[in-house]
Design a protein around this motif. Sequence first.
Motif, PDB file in Angstrom:
ATOM      1  N   LEU A 190       0.806  -1.222   0.000  1.00 52.36           N
ATOM      2  CA  LEU A 190       0.000   0.000   0.000  1.00 52.36           C
ATOM      3  C   LEU A 190       0.841   1.275   0.000  1.00 52.36           C
ATOM      4  N   VAL A 191       1.808   1.336   0.887  1.00 49.50           N
ATOM      5  CA  VAL A 191       2.595   2.563   0.999  1.00 49.50           C
ATOM      6  C   VAL A 191       3.462   2.761  -0.242  1.00 49.50           C
ATOM      7  N   ARG A 192       4.191   1.729  -0.636  1.00 40.03           N
ATOM      8  CA  ARG A 192       5.107   1.860  -1.769  1.00 40.03           C
ATOM      9  C   ARG A 192       4.375   2.008  -3.095  1.00 40.03           C
ATOM     10  N   LEU A 193       3.275   1.298  -3.256  1.00 31.06           N
ATOM     11  CA  LEU A 193       2.587   1.326  -4.543  1.00 31.06           C
ATOM     12  C   LEU A 193       1.573   2.455  -4.692  1.00 31.06           C
ATOM     13  N   LEU A 194       1.019   2.923  -3.566  1.00 25.26           N
ATOM     14  CA  LEU A 194      -0.035   3.928  -3.666  1.00 25.26           C
ATOM     15  C   LEU A 194       0.330   5.261  -3.030  1.00 25.26           C
ATOM     16  N   SER A 228       1.614   8.571  -5.285  1.00 22.28           N
ATOM     17  CA  SER A 228       0.529   9.546  -5.437  1.00 22.28           C
ATOM     18  C   SER A 228       0.870  10.862  -4.749  1.00 22.28           C
ATOM     19  N   THR A 229       1.476  10.799  -3.575  1.00 21.97           N
ATOM     20  CA  THR A 229       1.868  12.022  -2.877  1.00 21.97           C
ATOM     21  C   THR A 229       2.930  12.779  -3.665  1.00 21.97           C
ATOM     22  N   VAL A 276       1.308  14.444  -6.704  1.00 16.36           N
ATOM     23  CA  VAL A 276       0.513  15.618  -6.341  1.00 16.36           C
ATOM     24  C   VAL A 276       1.415  16.792  -5.970  1.00 16.36           C
ATOM     25  N   LEU A 277       2.475  16.537  -5.213  1.00 18.23           N
ATOM     26  CA  LEU A 277       3.363  17.620  -4.777  1.00 18.23           C
ATOM     27  C   LEU A 277       4.220  18.186  -5.904  1.00 18.23           C
ATOM     28  N   GLY A 278       4.498  17.369  -6.908  1.00 21.03           N
ATOM     29  CA  GLY A 278       5.259  17.854  -8.063  1.00 21.03           C
ATOM     30  C   GLY A 278       6.643  18.359  -7.691  1.00 21.03           C
ATOM     31  N   HIS A 279       6.984  19.571  -8.149  1.00 20.29           N
ATOM     32  CA  HIS A 279       8.334  20.106  -7.896  1.00 20.29           C
ATOM     33  C   HIS A 279       8.561  20.428  -6.420  1.00 20.29           C
ATOM     34  N   TRP A 280       7.500  20.504  -5.614  1.00 22.85           N
ATOM     35  CA  TRP A 280       7.669  20.780  -4.186  1.00 22.85           C
ATOM     36  C   TRP A 280       8.336  19.615  -3.454  1.00 22.85           C
ATOM     37  N   ASN A 281       8.399  18.445  -4.079  1.00 20.04           N
ATOM     38  CA  ASN A 281       9.144  17.329  -3.488  1.00 20.04           C
ATOM     39  C   ASN A 281      10.606  17.692  -3.276  1.00 20.04           C
ATOM     40  N   TRP A 282      11.110  18.550  -4.106  1.00 25.10           N
ATOM     41  CA  TRP A 282      12.541  18.824  -4.126  1.00 25.10           C
ATOM     42  C   TRP A 282      12.897  20.151  -3.480  1.00 25.10           C
ATOM     43  N   TRP A 283      11.948  20.769  -2.813  1.00 25.42           N
ATOM     44  CA  TRP A 283      12.180  22.029  -2.119  1.00 25.42           C
ATOM     45  C   TRP A 283      12.966  21.771  -0.838  1.00 25.42           C
ATOM     46  N   ALA A 284      13.872  22.680  -0.512  1.00 18.44           N
ATOM     47  CA  ALA A 284      14.617  22.607   0.748  1.00 18.44           C
ATOM     48  C   ALA A 284      14.651  24.002   1.370  1.00 18.44           C
ATOM     49  N   PRO A 285      14.611  24.090   2.689  1.00 15.20           N
ATOM     50  CA  PRO A 285      14.722  25.405   3.340  1.00 15.20           C
ATOM     51  C   PRO A 285      16.069  26.045   3.004  1.00 15.20           C
ATOM     52  N   ARG A 286      16.095  27.364   2.968  1.00 17.95           N
ATOM     53  CA  ARG A 286      17.300  28.099   2.587  1.00 17.95           C
ATOM     54  C   ARG A 286      18.529  27.702   3.419  1.00 17.95           C
ATOM     55  N   PRO A 287      18.458  27.611   4.762  1.00 24.64           N
ATOM     56  CA  PRO A 287      19.653  27.227   5.523  1.00 24.64           C
ATOM     57  C   PRO A 287      20.166  25.831   5.158  1.00 24.64           C
ATOM     58  N   LEU A 288      19.261  24.918   4.925  1.00 26.27           N
ATOM     59  CA  LEU A 288      19.675  23.570   4.551  1.00 26.27           C
ATOM     60  C   LEU A 288      20.294  23.563   3.159  1.00 26.27           C
ATOM     61  N   ARG A 289      19.740  24.358   2.248  1.00 29.63           N
ATOM     62  CA  ARG A 289      20.289  24.462   0.905  1.00 29.63           C
ATOM     63  C   ARG A 289      21.699  25.035   0.938  1.00 29.63           C
ATOM     64  N   LYS A 290      21.926  26.030   1.809  1.00 28.87           N
ATOM     65  CA  LYS A 290      23.258  26.631   1.928  1.00 28.87           C
ATOM     66  C   LYS A 290      24.277  25.614   2.437  1.00 28.87           C
TER      67      LYS A 290
END
Length: 145
Positions: free
Chosen positions: A110-114, A118-119, A122-136
């Motif tokens: 269920l978790v791996r396949l659905l 799906s999450t 739905v999130l699209g490019h927001w999956n790859w967002w990181a907070p500015r301090p972490l990005r630095k």
Amino acid sequence: MTAWLFEGGHLGLPQVNGLETFIVACMLAFGFGLAMDYEVFLLARIKEYWEAGHDNNEAVARGLQRSGRIITSAAAIIIAVFLGFVSGEMLAIKELGVALAIMVATDATLVRLLLVPSTMTVLGHWNWWAPRPLRKVYERFQLHH
């Protein structure tokens, strides 16, 4: 599910009035740890395709396809091991084995396949967002896979 199996004595399991109290805590702790292994492996494959320049949906699809066989095989082995606990004499070990087998099967299907695909879709490019301090920190130490 585990409580239902043991309380009713289904599938040849011993009939009891309820699960041992520590079974739920152990099931959550061990199950969460095992689930993290599968999800990290899946997300690592997805991130590889994202970094290779594929769009989010393609990266999710290819990552899921690429990691599917190995995660399913690993889950089947772990389930077989946990179901082996049922052959023991101690009731608590039987309960823990059944509970963990159910938890791994649920996570690997269920978790791996659905849920994860799906999450991430739905999130699209927001999956790859990181907070500015972490990005630095990431850029400063040039962390790469």
